[in-house]
Structure formats: C-alpha cells, structure tokens
Design a protein around this motif. Structure first.
Motif, PDB file in Angstrom:
ATOM      1  N   VAL A 137       0.976  -1.288   0.162  1.00  0.00           N
ATOM      2  CA  VAL A 137      -0.014   0.021  -0.115  1.00  0.00           C
ATOM      3  C   VAL A 137       0.876   1.253   0.300  1.00  0.00           C
ATOM      4  CG1 VAL A 137      -0.168   0.044   2.463  1.00  0.00           C
ATOM      5  CG2 VAL A 137      -2.000   1.137   1.462  1.00  0.00           C
ATOM      6  N   SER A 138       0.617   2.087  -0.952  1.00  0.00           N
ATOM      7  CA  SER A 138       1.525   3.279  -1.073  1.00  0.00           C
ATOM      8  C   SER A 138       1.364   4.106  -0.032  1.00  0.00           C
ATOM      9  CB  SER A 138       1.273   4.006  -2.596  1.00  0.00           C
ATOM     10  OG  SER A 138      -0.164   4.326  -2.720  1.00  0.00           O
ATOM     11  N   THR A 139       0.317   4.324   0.755  1.00  0.00           N
ATOM     12  CA  THR A 139       0.365   5.255   1.953  1.00  0.00           C
ATOM     13  C   THR A 139       1.424   4.973   2.983  1.00  0.00           C
ATOM     14  OG1 THR A 139      -1.749   3.973   2.662  1.00  0.00           O
ATOM     15  CG2 THR A 139      -2.124   6.073   1.488  1.00  0.00           C
ATOM     16  N   PHE A 140       1.847   3.493   2.969  1.00  0.00           N
ATOM     17  CA  PHE A 140       2.555   3.286   4.089  1.00  0.00           C
ATOM     18  C   PHE A 140       4.014   4.173   4.124  1.00  0.00           C
ATOM     19  CE2 PHE A 140       6.571   0.641   5.285  1.00  0.00           C
ATOM     20  CZ  PHE A 140       5.832   0.214   6.560  1.00  0.00           C
ATOM     21  N   SER A 141       4.553   4.525   2.939  1.00  0.00           N
ATOM     22  CA  SER A 141       5.728   5.337   2.698  1.00  0.00           C
ATOM     23  C   SER A 141       5.049   6.960   2.422  1.00  0.00           C
ATOM     24  CB  SER A 141       6.788   5.193   1.546  1.00  0.00           C
ATOM     25  OG  SER A 141       5.935   4.860   0.626  1.00  0.00           O
ATOM     26  N   GLY A 142       3.690   7.101   2.511  1.00  0.00           N
ATOM     27  CA  GLY A 142       3.176   8.548   2.156  1.00  0.00           C
ATOM     28  C   GLY A 142       2.568   8.912   3.297  1.00  0.00           C
ATOM     29  N   LYS A 143       1.206   9.274   3.799  1.00  0.00           N
ATOM     30  CA  LYS A 143       0.723   9.957   4.597  1.00  0.00           C
ATOM     31  C   LYS A 143       1.118   9.280   5.918  1.00  0.00           C
ATOM     32  CE  LYS A 143      -2.605  12.175   2.017  1.00  0.00           C
ATOM     33  NZ  LYS A 143      -4.139  12.626   1.796  1.00  0.00           N
ATOM     34  N   ALA A 144       1.213   7.839   5.994  1.00  0.00           N
ATOM     35  CA  ALA A 144       1.213   6.941   7.006  1.00  0.00           C
ATOM     36  C   ALA A 144       2.748   6.620   7.410  1.00  0.00           C
ATOM     37  CB  ALA A 144       0.547   5.659   6.938  1.00  0.00           C
ATOM     38  N   CYS A 145       3.743   7.182   6.542  1.00  0.00           N
ATOM     39  CA  CYS A 145       5.069   7.232   6.842  1.00  0.00           C
ATOM     40  C   CYS A 145       5.648   7.065   8.085  1.00  0.00           C
ATOM     41  CB  CYS A 145       5.905   7.910   5.890  1.00  0.00           C
ATOM     42  SG  CYS A 145       6.071   9.692   6.432  1.00  0.00           S
ATOM     43  N   SER A 146       6.710   6.618   8.455  1.00  0.00           N
ATOM     44  CA  SER A 146       7.420   6.498   9.934  1.00  0.00           C
ATOM     45  C   SER A 146       8.757   6.601   9.753  1.00  0.00           C
ATOM     46  CB  SER A 146       6.701   5.260  10.865  1.00  0.00           C
ATOM     47  OG  SER A 146       7.645   5.024  11.798  1.00  0.00           O
ATOM     48  N   PRO A 147       9.686   7.174  10.676  1.00  0.00           N
ATOM     49  CA  PRO A 147      11.037   7.067  10.586  1.00  0.00           C
ATOM     50  C   PRO A 147      11.422   5.706  10.777  1.00  0.00           C
ATOM     51  CG  PRO A 147      10.244   8.845  12.394  1.00  0.00           C
ATOM     52  CD  PRO A 147       8.978   7.837  12.036  1.00  0.00           C
ATOM     53  N   TYR A 148      10.682   4.658  11.390  1.00  0.00           N
ATOM     54  CA  TYR A 148      11.091   3.359  11.329  1.00  0.00           C
ATOM     55  C   TYR A 148      10.404   2.156  10.576  1.00  0.00           C
ATOM     56  CZ  TYR A 148      12.039   6.118  15.641  1.00  0.00           C
ATOM     57  OH  TYR A 148      12.536   6.999  16.427  1.00  0.00           O
ATOM     58  N   GLY A 149       9.839   2.850   9.449  1.00  0.00           N
ATOM     59  CA  GLY A 149       9.050   2.051   8.515  1.00  0.00           C
ATOM     60  C   GLY A 149       9.684   2.402   7.119  1.00  0.00           C
ATOM     61  N   PHE A 397       8.550   5.038  -9.478  1.00  0.00           N
ATOM     62  CA  PHE A 397       8.168   5.336  -8.088  1.00  0.00           C
ATOM     63  C   PHE A 397       7.348   6.771  -8.354  1.00  0.00           C
ATOM     64  CE2 PHE A 397      10.591   1.584  -7.401  1.00  0.00           C
ATOM     65  CZ  PHE A 397       9.796   1.013  -6.548  1.00  0.00           C
ATOM     66  N   ARG A 398       6.833   6.951  -7.110  1.00  0.00           N
ATOM     67  CA  ARG A 398       6.057   8.427  -6.977  1.00  0.00           C
ATOM     68  C   ARG A 398       7.082   9.346  -6.755  1.00  0.00           C
ATOM     69  NH1 ARG A 398       2.327   7.282  -2.181  1.00  0.00           N
ATOM     70  NH2 ARG A 398       4.199   7.456  -1.181  1.00  0.00           N
ATOM     71  N   PRO A 399       7.042  10.555  -7.287  1.00  0.00           N
ATOM     72  CA  PRO A 399       8.109  11.630  -6.532  1.00  0.00           C
ATOM     73  C   PRO A 399       8.008  11.820  -5.269  1.00  0.00           C
ATOM     74  CG  PRO A 399       6.983  12.067  -8.754  1.00  0.00           C
ATOM     75  CD  PRO A 399       6.293  10.903  -8.027  1.00  0.00           C
ATOM     76  N   LEU A 400       9.149  12.281  -4.679  1.00  0.00           N
ATOM     77  CA  LEU A 400       9.285  12.074  -3.229  1.00  0.00           C
ATOM     78  C   LEU A 400       8.136  13.415  -2.516  1.00  0.00           C
ATOM     79  CD1 LEU A 400      10.725  11.327  -0.475  1.00  0.00           C
ATOM     80  CD2 LEU A 400      12.424  13.063  -1.209  1.00  0.00           C
ATOM     81  N   ASP A 401       7.852  14.304  -3.284  1.00  0.00           N
ATOM     82  CA  ASP A 401       7.271  15.459  -2.807  1.00  0.00           C
ATOM     83  C   ASP A 401       5.895  15.329  -2.901  1.00  0.00           C
ATOM     84  OD1 ASP A 401       7.292  15.625  -5.639  1.00  0.00           O
ATOM     85  OD2 ASP A 401       7.685  17.729  -5.454  1.00  0.00           O
ATOM     86  N   GLN A 402       5.258  14.333  -3.632  1.00  0.00           N
ATOM     87  CA  GLN A 402       3.841  13.817  -3.985  1.00  0.00           C
ATOM     88  C   GLN A 402       3.069  12.786  -3.114  1.00  0.00           C
ATOM     89  OE1 GLN A 402       3.100  13.241  -8.121  1.00  0.00           O
ATOM     90  NE2 GLN A 402       4.333  15.069  -8.765  1.00  0.00           N
ATOM     91  N   GLY A 403       3.906  12.342  -2.047  1.00  0.00           N
ATOM     92  CA  GLY A 403       3.376  11.321  -1.163  1.00  0.00           C
ATOM     93  C   GLY A 403       2.721  11.946   0.056  1.00  0.00           C
ATOM     94  N   GLY A 404       2.919  13.133   0.454  1.00  0.00           N
ATOM     95  CA  GLY A 404       2.261  13.651   1.908  1.00  0.00           C
ATOM     96  C   GLY A 404       2.973  12.961   2.989  1.00  0.00           C
ATOM     97  N   CYS A 405       4.133  12.517   2.972  1.00  0.00           N
ATOM     98  CA  CYS A 405       4.890  12.034   3.981  1.00  0.00           C
ATOM     99  C   CYS A 405       5.353  13.222   4.989  1.00  0.00           C
ATOM    100  CB  CYS A 405       6.087  11.133   3.679  1.00  0.00           C
ATOM    101  SG  CYS A 405       7.030  10.756   5.012  1.00  0.00           S
ATOM    102  N   PRO A 406       5.178  13.386   6.188  1.00  0.00           N
ATOM    103  CA  PRO A 406       5.517  14.287   7.107  1.00  0.00           C
ATOM    104  C   PRO A 406       6.912  14.500   7.524  1.00  0.00           C
ATOM    105  CG  PRO A 406       3.747  13.185   8.214  1.00  0.00           C
ATOM    106  CD  PRO A 406       4.384  12.300   6.915  1.00  0.00           C
ATOM    107  N   LEU A 407       7.573  13.414   6.839  1.00  0.00           N
ATOM    108  CA  LEU A 407       9.248  13.459   7.031  1.00  0.00           C
ATOM    109  C   LEU A 407       9.785  14.021   5.911  1.00  0.00           C
ATOM    110  CD1 LEU A 407       9.645   9.558   8.091  1.00  0.00           C
ATOM    111  CD2 LEU A 407       9.668  11.741   9.429  1.00  0.00           C
ATOM    112  N   VAL A 408       9.092  14.285   4.975  1.00  0.00           N
ATOM    113  CA  VAL A 408       9.783  14.952   3.907  1.00  0.00           C
ATOM    114  C   VAL A 408       9.804  16.510   4.016  1.00  0.00           C
ATOM    115  CG1 VAL A 408       9.738  15.322   1.314  1.00  0.00           C
ATOM    116  CG2 VAL A 408       9.332  13.194   2.056  1.00  0.00           C
ATOM    117  N   LYS A 409      10.911  17.088   4.212  1.00  0.00           N
ATOM    118  CA  LYS A 409      11.151  18.659   4.202  1.00  0.00           C
ATOM    119  C   LYS A 409      10.575  19.243   2.968  1.00  0.00           C
ATOM    120  CE  LYS A 409      12.948  17.691   8.282  1.00  0.00           C
ATOM    121  NZ  LYS A 409      12.229  18.078   9.619  1.00  0.00           N
TER     122      LYS A 409
END
Length: 409
Positions: A137-149, A397-409
């Motif tokens: 599931v792409s949200t795992f590294s998107g909106k639901a991303c984690s420093p440990y996932g 793969f999805r561009p880094l700035d398009q997944g909604g991951c809070p870890l991405v500055k």
C-alpha cells in the motif's frame, strides 16, 4: 524526621532515575540485551499469499543471515517467524509480543496491507523497525510514513504506474477493475486509475470482492459485459490464480479482452501453467533469469525451497541484508541510529544495484516489465518470465514530494 526523610527521598530519586534509564533503553539497547540481534518474519503462511511469501521468505532471511556471516555487532542473528493469517488482530498481537516480550529488533515482509498499516502504528509508538516486502500500500511511505518504516520491493504506485501506462500504450485504453476489498485493493485501484487517466485511458467500471474468494464468476461476467478491452485483476496470490483460471473458462481473452494481473509472481504461473498464460505482462522488481548471478542465486534458493524465489522473497533477502549492514555500520542496534544508516547506505546486493532509501522510507530501484514465456523455455522450476524492459526507479516510483509523508522537508 528530616534526617530519615532525606535518605529515603534520595533512594526514591535514584530508583526513578534507574527506571527512566531502563525505559530509555527500550529505544534500542534493551532489545539486544539478550545477546542476539533478533529478526521476525511475519507473513501469510497458510492463505492466498503463502506461495509468494510464506516459508520462502523465511528461507530468504536465513540465506541473508548466512551470507552476512551469522552475526552482527559480534552477536548471533536469530530469526523467528509467524503466520498472521491475514487477520489484523493476530498480526498486532504477534508484533506486540515480539517487541514487548521476545526482544525482536526488526520485523520483515508483512503481505496484507491492512495489517502492514496497523503494524506501522504499533512499531512507531513502541520499538523496533518494520520493513515491508510483501505489503505494497503506497500510503505506508506516504501519509502514514514513519522514521522506522521501510518499503522495499514495490508499492501500489510503482506497479500501477509502470503496468498501467505500458498497457495503455499498447492499446488497452478502456479498463474494468476487479479489486480485492481491503486497503491494498483500494490503494492499487486509486493509483491505477490515476495512471490510466493520465495516460489517456478510461475506467469503464469496477467491482470489489472479498479476500480469498473461490468463485469469481459473477465478477467476470460483469467485466465481460462492461465493454472494456482490458480487465485488471487488482488482487494477488490465490485470488489472482483463481480469477485467471476462471477467466480462461469464460473465454474473456478469446472475446478480445486483455487480462492484466497487477501483482503476479512466478508461483502464480506455476499454479496455472505457463503455456496458458504466454504473453501475460507483469511488473516485478526482480527476475531470477536476468543474468548468471541471479540464476545461480535462484538455484541455491530452489535447493532449500523447491523453486526460484518470488520478488517478495528476494526482497526479504535484500532487506535483511541491508538491515544487518546498517546495524554494523551504526555500531549499535538502537533503532534511531540503525534507521538513519538504512537511509544513508546505498543498497547493493543480488536484488538491487545502486538502490537508495528515501526520506519517506521507500527504497528506489528499477522495476521490470516482464511477460510469461512458454514452458519449453524454462531453465528451472520458477523460471517463467522474460524481461521486456527495465523502468528506472525515478520513473516507476512516486516523486518524493507527492506522497504527503511528514518526514519529507
């Protein structure tokens, strides 16, 4: 009372400090306090994903540990495994036990995206590292991303983007979607719809089915009557096998409809028969027939497991290998240091050359467009695909700035 109370307060303060220190150790040192680095393989051992992952993923992890020398930080590496039975409560309780009681440092594989997302939150709040090979599931590294996932082998975006666009370019521009009804199916359907419409195609309709469905007749009849020229199976494992077998009986291909299996492995081809699937396309991150090195690894794996590895299984090998490299490079199994090293180090192994782990935890690597070849061309059991083209990771793969991951500055 003052003379007596002061020492007591000092003892209480010392006890509080000791307790705080003990709690702090659960961030890494306590997990390895038993003198071992512990790895858990959590997947489907008895259901629709057991062939593509299952015991084969455990074999792959064992091979990775063996190739690494059996130790990390001078401590033995131990592997435990369990069947989550495609049930979130079982997957969650196993994870809690591993982290709270058994001192497991990192958990790998986890096919079934609903369970994977539940585990992401458990690991985020407790301890350990979670590395997905089977869950996509792409949200795992998107909106639901984690420093440990970390997401290793594929995600729904890369599969949808690569295979969807390639199929539209070949004339498959009108789609009907048959999707499994849980997080994986929803994510892949959304990612595929986006890829198809952006490539100039359209969606004629869709239908959902339960996980582990034995009878696809009603869904296939709806697809057959939809007017679509392409029917996408947005499922995996036993569901895909059952659907393809029944699509053959209903004559969908003979009536001019192209079947597209969005997640398809060599074990699935073996279950159906290569000669009835010749020309069927699939997207995978790995193909054992690629070169002499991968073929040799496939033969070694087959001696232990009976067939060449699936991309999910080789993904577990790669992820375990990279995790152990990160532990040694960090000089500790404390998860913050290890997670940082996993992102810092390049991924170099039998699965990936020059792979890179992004800030969102997604490992970027080439994806391969393959097609099923005749059984007469197979060199070994599990040698069922030939590579049509390689799709660079930064395109798949999805561009880094398009997944909604809070870890991405």
């Amino acid at each position: 009372m003052t003379a007596i109370g002061t020492p007591i307060r000092r003892l209480l303060s010392a006890a509080l400090l000791a307790g705080t220190a003990s709690l702090a150790m659960t961030g890494g040192a306590l997990a390895g306090a038993d003198g071992a680095v512990k790895i858990g393989i959590l997947n489907d051992r008895s259901g629709p994903y057991s062939d593509a992952a299952g015991q084969g993923s455990v074999v792959a992890a064992e091979m990775a540990v063996e190739d690494f020398g059996g130790k990390a930080l001078g401590k033995p590496v131990e592997i435990v495994s369990a069947d989550h039975q495609n049930k979130a409560d079982i997957g969650s309780s196993t994870t809690n036990r591993w982290l709270d009681v058994e001192g497991v440092d990192a958990i790998f594989d986890v096919p079934n995206s609903g369970i994977l997302l539940a585990l992401q939150e458990i690991v985020r709040e407790k301890d350990g590292i979670l590395v997905s090979s089977g869950g996509g599931v792409s949200t795992f590294s998107g909106k639901a991303c984690s420093p440990y996932g970390f997401q290793w082998t594929y995600d729904t975006y890369s599969v949808a983007n690569a295979l969807g666009r390639a199929t539209v370019a070949q004339g498959g521009d009108n789609w009907y979607l048959i999707q499994v009804d849980y997080a994986f199916g929803e994510a892949l359907a959304n990612d595929l719809t986006k890829a198809i419409t952006e490539a100039g195609g359209k969606i004629a309709g869709s239908v959902k089915h339960p996980l582990n469905t034995p009878d696809f007749s009603s869904y296939l009849l709806q697809a057959q009557g939809s007017g679509a020229n392409t029917v996408a199976l947005i499922n995996a494992g036993g569901d895909t096998v059952n659907a393809l077998k029944q699509a053959k009986e209903f004559g969908l291909a003979e009536s001019g409809q192209k079947m597209v299996a969005m997640l398809f492995f060599n074990t699935d081809v073996l279950a159906i028969g290569a000669d009835t699937l010749v020309g069927l396309n699939a997207i995978n991150g790995y193909e054992a027939s690629l070169n002499a090195e991968t073929q040799a690894f496939g033969e070694r794996f087959a001696k232990a497991h009976g067939t060449w590895p699936t991309s999910l299984q080789i993904g577990v090998y790669s992820a375990v290998n990279h995790y152990l490299k990160a532990v040694d490079a960090a000089g500790t199994d404390a998860r913050d240091a290890v997670a940082a090293k996993m992102r810092e180090l390049p991924v170099q192994d039998i699965f990936v050359k020059d792979g890179k782990v992004r800030a969102d935890g997604l490992m970027i690597h080439d994806m391969l467009l393959t097609e099923v070849k005749p059984a007469s061309e197979a060199k070994a059991r599990g040698d069922v695909f030939k590579v049509v083209s390689a799709i660079p990771g930064d395109q798949a793969f999805r561009p880094l700035d398009q997944g909604g991951c809070p870890l991405v500055k």
